[in-house]
Design an enzyme around this catalytic site. Structure first.
Site, PDB file in Angstrom:
ATOM      1  N   TYR A  10       0.788  -1.104   0.001  1.00 25.77           N
ATOM      2  CA  TYR A  10      -0.070  -0.147  -0.013  1.00 25.77           C
ATOM      3  C   TYR A  10       0.751   1.115  -0.198  1.00 25.77           C
ATOM      4  O   TYR A  10       0.622   2.227  -0.714  1.00 25.77           O
ATOM      5  CB  TYR A  10      -0.923  -0.157   1.220  1.00 25.77           C
ATOM      6  CG  TYR A  10      -2.013  -0.985   0.826  1.00 25.77           C
ATOM      7  CD1 TYR A  10      -3.290  -0.540   0.342  1.00 25.77           C
ATOM      8  CD2 TYR A  10      -2.130  -2.292   1.348  1.00 25.77           C
ATOM      9  CE1 TYR A  10      -4.388  -1.128   0.405  1.00 25.77           C
ATOM     10  CE2 TYR A  10      -3.003  -3.066   1.005  1.00 25.77           C
ATOM     11  CZ  TYR A  10      -4.175  -2.717   0.488  1.00 25.77           C
ATOM     12  OH  TYR A  10      -5.081  -3.632   0.279  1.00 25.77           O
ATOM     13  N   THR A 124       6.776   1.376   9.326  1.00 30.56           N
ATOM     14  CA  THR A 124       6.489   1.733  10.878  1.00 30.56           C
ATOM     15  C   THR A 124       7.925   0.854  11.673  1.00 30.56           C
ATOM     16  O   THR A 124       7.860  -0.332  11.435  1.00 30.56           O
ATOM     17  CB  THR A 124       5.211   1.480  11.235  1.00 30.56           C
ATOM     18  OG1 THR A 124       4.482   2.352  10.366  1.00 30.56           O
ATOM     19  CG2 THR A 124       5.058   1.696  12.537  1.00 30.56           C
ATOM     20  N   HIS A 217      -5.176   7.104  17.746  1.00 31.76           N
ATOM     21  CA  HIS A 217      -6.429   6.870  16.803  1.00 31.76           C
ATOM     22  C   HIS A 217      -7.120   5.605  17.495  1.00 31.76           C
ATOM     23  O   HIS A 217      -8.313   5.818  17.673  1.00 31.76           O
ATOM     24  CB  HIS A 217      -5.809   6.812  15.488  1.00 31.76           C
ATOM     25  CG  HIS A 217      -5.159   7.666  14.572  1.00 31.76           C
ATOM     26  ND1 HIS A 217      -4.575   7.604  13.688  1.00 31.76           N
ATOM     27  CD2 HIS A 217      -5.076   9.216  15.234  1.00 31.76           C
ATOM     28  CE1 HIS A 217      -3.989   8.936  13.383  1.00 31.76           C
ATOM     29  NE2 HIS A 217      -4.486   9.769  14.372  1.00 31.76           N
ATOM     30  N   CYS A 268     -12.870  16.545  40.377  1.00 36.91           N
ATOM     31  CA  CYS A 268     -13.671  16.351  39.312  1.00 36.91           C
ATOM     32  C   CYS A 268     -13.484  15.100  38.848  1.00 36.91           C
ATOM     33  O   CYS A 268     -14.085  14.099  38.797  1.00 36.91           O
ATOM     34  CB  CYS A 268     -14.040  17.153  38.387  1.00 36.91           C
ATOM     35  SG  CYS A 268     -14.682  18.954  39.152  1.00 36.91           S
ATOM     36  N   LYS A 271     -13.532  11.731  40.742  1.00 31.58           N
ATOM     37  CA  LYS A 271     -14.754  11.084  41.401  1.00 31.58           C
ATOM     38  C   LYS A 271     -15.724  10.857  40.006  1.00 31.58           C
ATOM     39  O   LYS A 271     -16.419   9.987  40.150  1.00 31.58           O
ATOM     40  CB  LYS A 271     -15.370  12.163  42.323  1.00 31.58           C
ATOM     41  CG  LYS A 271     -16.002  13.110  41.686  1.00 31.58           C
ATOM     42  CD  LYS A 271     -16.840  14.169  42.773  1.00 31.58           C
ATOM     43  CE  LYS A 271     -17.493  15.298  42.168  1.00 31.58           C
ATOM     44  NZ  LYS A 271     -18.267  15.144  40.909  1.00 31.58           N
ATOM     45  N   LYS A 324      -3.358  21.293  40.839  1.00 31.76           N
ATOM     46  CA  LYS A 324      -2.816  21.785  39.461  1.00 31.76           C
ATOM     47  C   LYS A 324      -2.244  23.351  39.818  1.00 31.76           C
ATOM     48  O   LYS A 324      -2.812  23.905  40.871  1.00 31.76           O
ATOM     49  CB  LYS A 324      -3.764  21.863  38.414  1.00 31.76           C
ATOM     50  CG  LYS A 324      -4.960  22.778  38.457  1.00 31.76           C
ATOM     51  CD  LYS A 324      -5.801  22.623  37.230  1.00 31.76           C
ATOM     52  CE  LYS A 324      -7.074  23.451  37.166  1.00 31.76           C
ATOM     53  NZ  LYS A 324      -8.032  23.294  36.121  1.00 31.76           N
ATOM     54  N   ARG A 331      -8.058  18.798  47.066  1.00 30.26           N
ATOM     55  CA  ARG A 331      -8.815  17.490  47.014  1.00 30.26           C
ATOM     56  C   ARG A 331      -8.297  16.703  46.053  1.00 30.26           C
ATOM     57  O   ARG A 331      -8.159  17.039  44.971  1.00 30.26           O
ATOM     58  CB  ARG A 331     -10.529  17.633  46.954  1.00 30.26           C
ATOM     59  CG  ARG A 331     -11.111  18.382  48.175  1.00 30.26           C
ATOM     60  CD  ARG A 331     -12.164  18.740  47.997  1.00 30.26           C
ATOM     61  NE  ARG A 331     -12.419  20.036  46.932  1.00 30.26           N
ATOM     62  CZ  ARG A 331     -13.433  20.414  46.430  1.00 30.26           C
ATOM     63  NH1 ARG A 331     -14.568  19.727  46.654  1.00 30.26           N
ATOM     64  NH2 ARG A 331     -13.464  21.350  45.423  1.00 30.26           N
TER      65      ARG A 331
HETATM   66  N1  LIG Z   1      -0.991   0.310   5.054  1.00 33.12           N
HETATM   67  C1  LIG Z   1      -0.821   1.345   5.279  1.00 33.12           C
HETATM   68  O1  LIG Z   1      -2.120   2.176   5.542  1.00 33.12           O
HETATM   69  C2  LIG Z   1       0.298   1.996   6.275  1.00 33.12           C
HETATM   70  C3  LIG Z   1       0.280   3.368   6.681  1.00 33.12           C
HETATM   71  C4  LIG Z   1       1.250   3.943   7.237  1.00 33.12           C
HETATM   72  C5  LIG Z   1       2.459   3.018   7.471  1.00 33.12           C
HETATM   73  N2  LIG Z   1       2.515   1.711   7.247  1.00 33.12           N
HETATM   74  C6  LIG Z   1       3.651   0.987   7.243  1.00 33.12           C
HETATM   75  O2  LIG Z   1       4.570   0.756   6.126  1.00 33.12           O
HETATM   76  C7  LIG Z   1       5.007  -0.243   6.073  1.00 33.12           C
HETATM   77  C8  LIG Z   1       4.482  -0.872   4.738  1.00 33.12           C
HETATM   78  O3  LIG Z   1       3.046  -1.250   4.696  1.00 33.12           O
HETATM   79  P1  LIG Z   1       2.317  -2.026   3.564  1.00 33.12           P
HETATM   80  O4  LIG Z   1       0.785  -1.876   4.173  1.00 33.12           O
HETATM   81  O5  LIG Z   1       2.585  -1.070   2.335  1.00 33.12           O
HETATM   82  O6  LIG Z   1       2.628  -3.496   3.601  1.00 33.12           O
HETATM   83  P2  LIG Z   1       2.475  -4.494   2.560  1.00 33.12           P
HETATM   84  O7  LIG Z   1       2.502  -5.726   3.366  1.00 33.12           O
HETATM   85  O8  LIG Z   1       1.178  -4.197   1.620  1.00 33.12           O
HETATM   86  O9  LIG Z   1       3.778  -4.344   1.446  1.00 33.12           O
HETATM   87  C9  LIG Z   1       5.020  -4.562   1.859  1.00 33.12           C
HETATM   88  C10 LIG Z   1       5.467  -5.102   0.548  1.00 33.12           C
HETATM   89  O10 LIG Z   1       6.999  -5.306   0.911  1.00 33.12           O
HETATM   90  C11 LIG Z   1       7.488  -6.394  -0.093  1.00 33.12           C
HETATM   91  N3  LIG Z   1       8.927  -6.843   0.478  1.00 33.12           N
HETATM   92  C12 LIG Z   1       9.055  -7.674   1.540  1.00 33.12           C
HETATM   93  N4  LIG Z   1      10.326  -7.668   1.481  1.00 33.12           N
HETATM   94  C13 LIG Z   1      10.880  -6.980   0.588  1.00 33.12           C
HETATM   95  C14 LIG Z   1      12.296  -6.841   0.115  1.00 33.12           C
HETATM   96  N5  LIG Z   1      13.230  -7.605   0.699  1.00 33.12           N
HETATM   97  N6  LIG Z   1      12.570  -6.258  -1.023  1.00 33.12           N
HETATM   98  C15 LIG Z   1      11.633  -5.430  -1.535  1.00 33.12           C
HETATM   99  N7  LIG Z   1      10.251  -5.685  -1.185  1.00 33.12           N
HETATM  100  C16 LIG Z   1       9.867  -6.460  -0.133  1.00 33.12           C
HETATM  101  C17 LIG Z   1       6.300  -7.480   0.094  1.00 33.12           C
HETATM  102  O11 LIG Z   1       6.335  -8.282  -0.947  1.00 33.12           O
HETATM  103  C18 LIG Z   1       5.473  -6.432   0.072  1.00 33.12           C
HETATM  104  O12 LIG Z   1       4.749  -6.103  -1.374  1.00 33.12           O
HETATM  105  C19 LIG Z   1       4.593  -1.201   7.251  1.00 33.12           C
HETATM  106  O13 LIG Z   1       5.743  -0.836   8.118  1.00 33.12           O
HETATM  107  C20 LIG Z   1       3.393  -0.385   7.760  1.00 33.12           C
HETATM  108  O14 LIG Z   1       3.301  -0.512   9.136  1.00 33.12           O
HETATM  109  C21 LIG Z   1       1.243   1.222   6.418  1.00 33.12           C
END
Ligand SMILES: NC(=O)c1ccc[n+]([C@@H]2O[C@H](COP(=O)([O-])OP(=O)(O)OC[C@H]3O[C@@H](n4cnc5c(N)ncnc54)[C@H](O)[C@@H]3O)[C@@H](O)[C@H]2O)c1
Length: 438
Positions: A10, A124, A217, A268, A271, A324, A331
């Site tokens: 994604y 992340t 969130h 407040c 309690k 504060k 109290r």
């Molecule tokens: N999905 C979200 O909305 C979102 C938002 C913010 C942050 N994140 C963070 O971003 C990161 C990615 O999330 P995502 O949802 O896109 O993950 P995803 O699982 O959809 O995609 C990860 C991709 O990395 C590829 N991959 C794995 N090992 C690899 C390598 N050695 N070389 C190249 N590609 C490789 C996988 O094949 C996969 O296509 C995560 O850490 C997630 O927590 C996700």
């Protein structure tokens, strides 16, 4: 700019499409050949509003190339975004297998590349991962030095699935965690045009901010849902309640109450929280998050107690006693609780609060002292000087400007300061600072 993106899920696929849309040449890298095939054909590997059209357009433009070859991507770009998955391991820890393997692979390839490359981690990652785990892995595999031969930085990703292109174009802000100006400049060139502020932080802070945002969130959703369960049991419209709660942008949806400090107390919050929990119980409604607030507040108090005891000093001065700053209300004050606990441990206490003078306390407050903590009354000094003189550790529980200025003047090298609230710049303090917040 020539950009590589590692991981075309994604985050990676949307970033690839949006960066190519803006005229950059983007090389996408993934270990999954099926994803690469889709992109080569101008199709999107993820279902996202607007991605079908955008991917077709950017691939047709010739600015997008995909490969499984990390070396090819690194050789042909100046900056790489690492967007591979970091899922949960079975014990809840973060599974960093993919990102660590990739860091080693990138390191091995960087060995053969002479240009300085910037690696921006967007997956992340738990705080400390980039500096303590990934940077050493890349340095070891490449034999090169970060800050000189290549740069690492962390740029948290704030897009949400379902609206990711819109979120890419309108992020709440851009955060760059970096130890040098060079990677910041690279990211400024790529994201500086977005309609938001760009904040530069330490790498660890940037990693932490991402977790903090997601946890906040989750907390908000749970708060609304627990409130709704109680409303349902009481025959109250939860939508109306939460709508109006959200409309208070002074105290509710605002910075108010989001600054780290000491435990909450007063006449407040404790309690009313207790009454809410009792009400829920009497209607068989489970509110584990609300119940957890009291336990968490207690843990915060215990942390402060441990911090004071941890100084090893026996003569303690409390600056602040009310719940504060700017009130004389004692109290359920956590400072009173702290004082009682320290007395119980046999420590010598002196107390100063500009708003609390026993002689002038009236009504409920005076009654509170006389019935609950009569022994505290005798410890309250009318001058801060007396407290500073009689103490080796000063525990600051208020942030009244005048009192803090006075305190700075009274500090001596033997003093240890434990600040439970934000007391501003602590660098010039005469004594040692062992604050809670920083
Ligand atoms: N999905 C979200 O909305 C979102 C938002 C913010 C942050 N994140 C963070 O971003 C990161 C990615 O999330 P995502 O949802 O896109 O993950 P995803 O699982 O959809 O995609 C990860 C991709 O990395 C590829 N991959 C794995 N090992 C690899 C390598 N050695 N070389 C190249 N590609 C490789 C996988 O094949 C996969 O296509 C995560 O850490 C997630 O927590 C996700």
């Amino acid at each position: 700019m020539n950009i590589s993106i590692f991981g075309l899920g994604y985050v990676g696929a949307v970033s690839l499409a949006c960066l190519a849309r803006e005229g950059h040449n983007v090389i996408g890298v993934d270990v999954d050949p099926a994803k690469l095939e889709l992109i080569r054909g101008g199709r999107t590997p993820v279902v996202e509003e607007g991605m079908v059209e955008l991917m077709a357009k950017v691939v047709a433009s010739g600015r997008v190339v995909v490969t499984t070859d990390a070396g090819e991507a690194l050789r042909n770009s100046e900056v790489s975004f690492i967007c591979v998955g970091t899922p949960s391991a079975s014990n809840g820890s973060q599974d960093q297998g993919a990102v660590l393997r990739l860091a080693r692979e990138i390191g091995a390839e960087l060995k053969r590349i002479d240009r300085v490359h910037t690696l921006a981690f967007r997956s992340t990652l738990v705080p400390g991962t980039v500096e303590d785990v990934l940077r050493p892995a890349i340095e070891e595999a490449s034999g090169k030095k970060e800050g000189r031969d290549f740069h690492v930085c962390f740029q948290p990703e704030f897009l949400r699935e379902g609206s990711s292109i819109r979120d890419y174009d309108n992020p709440p802000y851009t955060i760059v965690g970096a130890n040098a100006e060079a990677p910041v400049q690279v990211l400024r060139r790529l994201f500086g045009h977005l309609p938001c502020d760009l904040h530069v932080t330490s790498v660890r802070s940037a990693e932490m901010i991402k977790y903090c945002c997601n946890n906040f969130h989750a907390l908000k959703i749970t708060f609304a849902n627990e409130t709704a369960r109680l409303c349902e049991a009481l025959g109250v419209d939860p939508f109306q309640v939460m709508d109006l709660v959200s409309r208070d942008t002074q105290l509710n949806i605002s910075k108010a109450y989001l600054k780290p400090g000491f435990a909450f107390g007063g006449s407040c919050l404790p309690k009313d929280l207790r009454a809410t929990l009792h009400l829920a119980k009497s209607h068989d409604v489970e509110l584990p998050m609300h119940a957890g607030i009291i336990a968490s507040n207690r843990a915060h108090l215990d942390h402060a107690i441990a911090k004071v005891l941890g100084t090893g000093k026996r003569r303690v001065g409390l600056v602040g006693l009310a719940f504060k700053t700017g009130t004389d209300d004692l109290r359920e004050s956590p400072m009173v609780f702290l004082a009682e606990h320290l007395i119980g441990k046999g420590l010598t206490l002196a107390v100063y609060d500009p708003e609390v003078h026993l002689s002038s306390l009236l009504g409920a407050n005076r009654r509170f002292i006389e019935t609950h903590v009569p022994h505290l009354g005798a410890l309250i000094a009318s001058k801060l000087e007396d407290v500073a003189e009689r103490s080796d550790v000063l525990v600051v529980g208020l942030n009244d400007k005048g009192t803090l200025e006075q305190l700075r003047r009274l500090l001596r090298p033997h003093h240890v300061v434990v600040s439970l609230v934000d007391i501003g710049d602590t660098s010039g303090l005469a004594g040692t600072h062992a604050g809670l917040c920083w």
